[in-house]
Design a protein around this motif. Structure first.
Motif, short mmCIF file in Angstrom:
data_model
loop_
_atom_site.label_atom_id
_atom_site.label_comp_id
_atom_site.label_asym_id
_atom_site.label_seq_id
_atom_site.Cartn_x
_atom_site.Cartn_y
_atom_site.Cartn_z
N GLN A 52 0.75 -1.74 -0.06
CA GLN A 52 -0.10 0.15 0.43
C GLN A 52 0.79 0.92 -0.15
OE1 GLN A 52 -2.61 -0.71 3.13
NE2 GLN A 52 -3.70 -1.81 2.72
N ASN A 84 -2.81 1.14 9.01
CA ASN A 84 -4.17 0.78 8.88
C ASN A 84 -4.11 -0.37 9.14
OD1 ASN A 84 -4.42 3.01 7.00
ND2 ASN A 84 -3.06 1.92 5.15
N GLU A 88 -10.61 -2.73 12.05
CA GLU A 88 -11.58 -2.54 10.74
C GLU A 88 -10.27 -1.59 9.37
OE1 GLU A 88 -10.63 0.97 13.93
OE2 GLU A 88 -10.96 -1.23 13.41
N ASP A 89 -9.56 -1.54 9.75
CA ASP A 89 -8.60 -0.28 8.77
C ASP A 89 -8.01 -1.67 8.04
OD1 ASP A 89 -9.09 1.65 9.73
OD2 ASP A 89 -7.51 2.07 10.74
N ILE A 91 -9.07 -4.70 6.64
CA ILE A 91 -10.31 -4.61 6.15
C ILE A 91 -10.34 -4.12 5.33
CG2 ILE A 91 -12.53 -6.02 5.66
CD1 ILE A 91 -10.93 -7.65 7.39
N GLU A 92 -10.82 -2.52 5.35
CA GLU A 92 -11.07 -2.28 4.86
C GLU A 92 -9.82 -1.35 3.40
OE1 GLU A 92 -12.27 3.23 4.51
OE2 GLU A 92 -12.10 1.98 6.08
N THR A 93 -8.91 -1.03 3.52
CA THR A 93 -7.90 -0.60 3.47
C THR A 93 -7.33 -2.31 2.39
OG1 THR A 93 -6.11 -1.44 4.83
CG2 THR A 93 -7.22 1.05 4.77
N THR A 94 -7.94 -3.07 2.46
CA THR A 94 -7.18 -4.45 2.06
C THR A 94 -8.36 -4.64 0.50
OG1 THR A 94 -5.86 -5.58 3.30
CG2 THR A 94 -7.19 -6.87 1.76
N GLU A 95 -9.73 -4.59 1.36
CA GLU A 95 -10.30 -4.65 -0.23
C GLU A 95 -10.13 -3.18 -1.15
OE1 GLU A 95 -14.02 -5.90 2.56
OE2 GLU A 95 -14.15 -4.12 2.59
N ALA A 96 -9.42 -2.59 -0.55
CA ALA A 96 -8.93 -1.32 -1.22
C ALA A 96 -8.06 -1.39 -2.48
CB ALA A 96 -9.13 0.62 -0.06
N SER A 97 -7.05 -2.01 -1.56
CA SER A 97 -5.67 -2.78 -2.90
C SER A 97 -6.14 -3.93 -4.23
CB SER A 97 -4.87 -3.19 -1.00
OG SER A 97 -4.32 -2.84 -0.82
N GLU A 99 -9.02 -3.48 -5.00
CA GLU A 99 -9.58 -2.89 -5.96
C GLU A 99 -8.87 -2.19 -6.88
OE1 GLU A 99 -13.04 0.66 -7.07
OE2 GLU A 99 -12.60 0.02 -4.61
#
Length: 277
Positions: A52, A84, A88-89, A91-97, A99
């Motif tokens: 990231q 991150n 919760e971060d 999960i959220e930032t891995t999903e963004a990675s 994408e």
């Protein structure tokens, strides 16, 4: 006469992970990053490492998409940055990675550093959740010291697959490698060319000249002999190819002993938040 390029089948694997990969740290020029990933994959590489924090996940994903190689044949790894690591971060930032990388899953996801927002069990529970959801195949850590590695292995439900650390002949990481071996954890070496310092080391240069290869190839072959997966950064086709040719280099016992005896310890990546400081 230049060496013929090895094919992908010649790259050894460590529990499914190709032992030579393409690192992308500081590969921040978008076009160069896309081109280097595509070039490496079409040359035979099947392991690509990003993070990231590198700011190039989208370009890495585009390079994979452009290459004439199936996504499922690529071992793709990224890392969750130290800001991150709250659950919760993660999960959220891995999903963004995912994408940005243009993929439904990662072959490997690392805790980038055990620092700042790293919460031990809470952070690792989030990695387990991602594993349970099928978004990541393997869980790993990076820059963990031996005791931290042991604790992570005990805490995780998923197997701890790897610890990525700086590793090269001037920083052999013997204690980390020994602990990893005891735990059944792979070691992945970043900065395996010591950020270019291998070209100034007399031992490596002498051995390279004896074989008619580069000092980079000698360092990468030595790491492979130690069971370490190397992920050298390279952008130009010439450097990408030179690193790949290291797969054809075999060092004899005397040469390995000469490299082991290098009387130097140099850490190229040494931030204040490093757990050894």
């Amino acid at each position: 006469m230049s060496q013929q390029l090895p094919d992908s089948d010649q790259c050894p694997r460590a529990d499914g992970m190709p032992m030579l990969g393409l690192g992308t740290w500081e590969n921040t020029d978008p076009d160069a990053c896309i081109e280097s990933v595509q070039t490496a994959l079409e040359m035979g590489y099947r392991h690509v490492d990003t993070a990231q924090a590198y700011g190039n996940e989208a370009e890495v994903g585009e390079g994979i998409a452009r290459a004439d190689v199936d996504r499922d044949d690529v071992f793709l790894a990224t890392k969750v940055w130290l800001d991150n690591l709250a659950p919760e971060d993660v999960i959220e930032t891995t999903e963004a990675s995912l994408e940005r990388l243009g993929t439904d899953y990662l072959d490997l996801l690392y805790v980038h550093w055990p620092s700042r927002t790293y919460e031990g069990e809470a952070t690792l529970d989030a990695f387990d959740e991602l594993h349970d959801r099928g978004l990541i195949d393997r869980v790993a850590v990076s820059n963990f010291q031996p005791e931290q590695m042991e604790t992570a292995a005990e805490t995780l439900d998923a197997p701890l697959f790897a610890n990525q650390v700086e590793c090269h002949p001037m920083l052999p990481q013997e204690e980390i490698r020994a602990t990893a071996d005891e735990l059944g954890v792979e070691v992945v070496g970043y900065s395996p060319l010591a950020r270019g310092d291998v070209f100034d080391n007399d031992t490596l240069v002498d051995i390279a000249e004896d074989h008619g290869v580069s000092a980079a190839q000698v360092s990468l072959a030595w790491l492979r002999e130690k069971g370490v997966t190397a992920i050298p950064k390279a952008t130009g086709r010439e450097h990408v190819a030179d690193n790949w040719r290291s797969l054809d280099l075999t060092l004899d016992d005397a040469e390995i002993e000469r490299i082991d005896a290098i009387d130097q310890e140099k850490r190229m990546v040494d931030p204040g938040f490093g757990p050894w400081n």
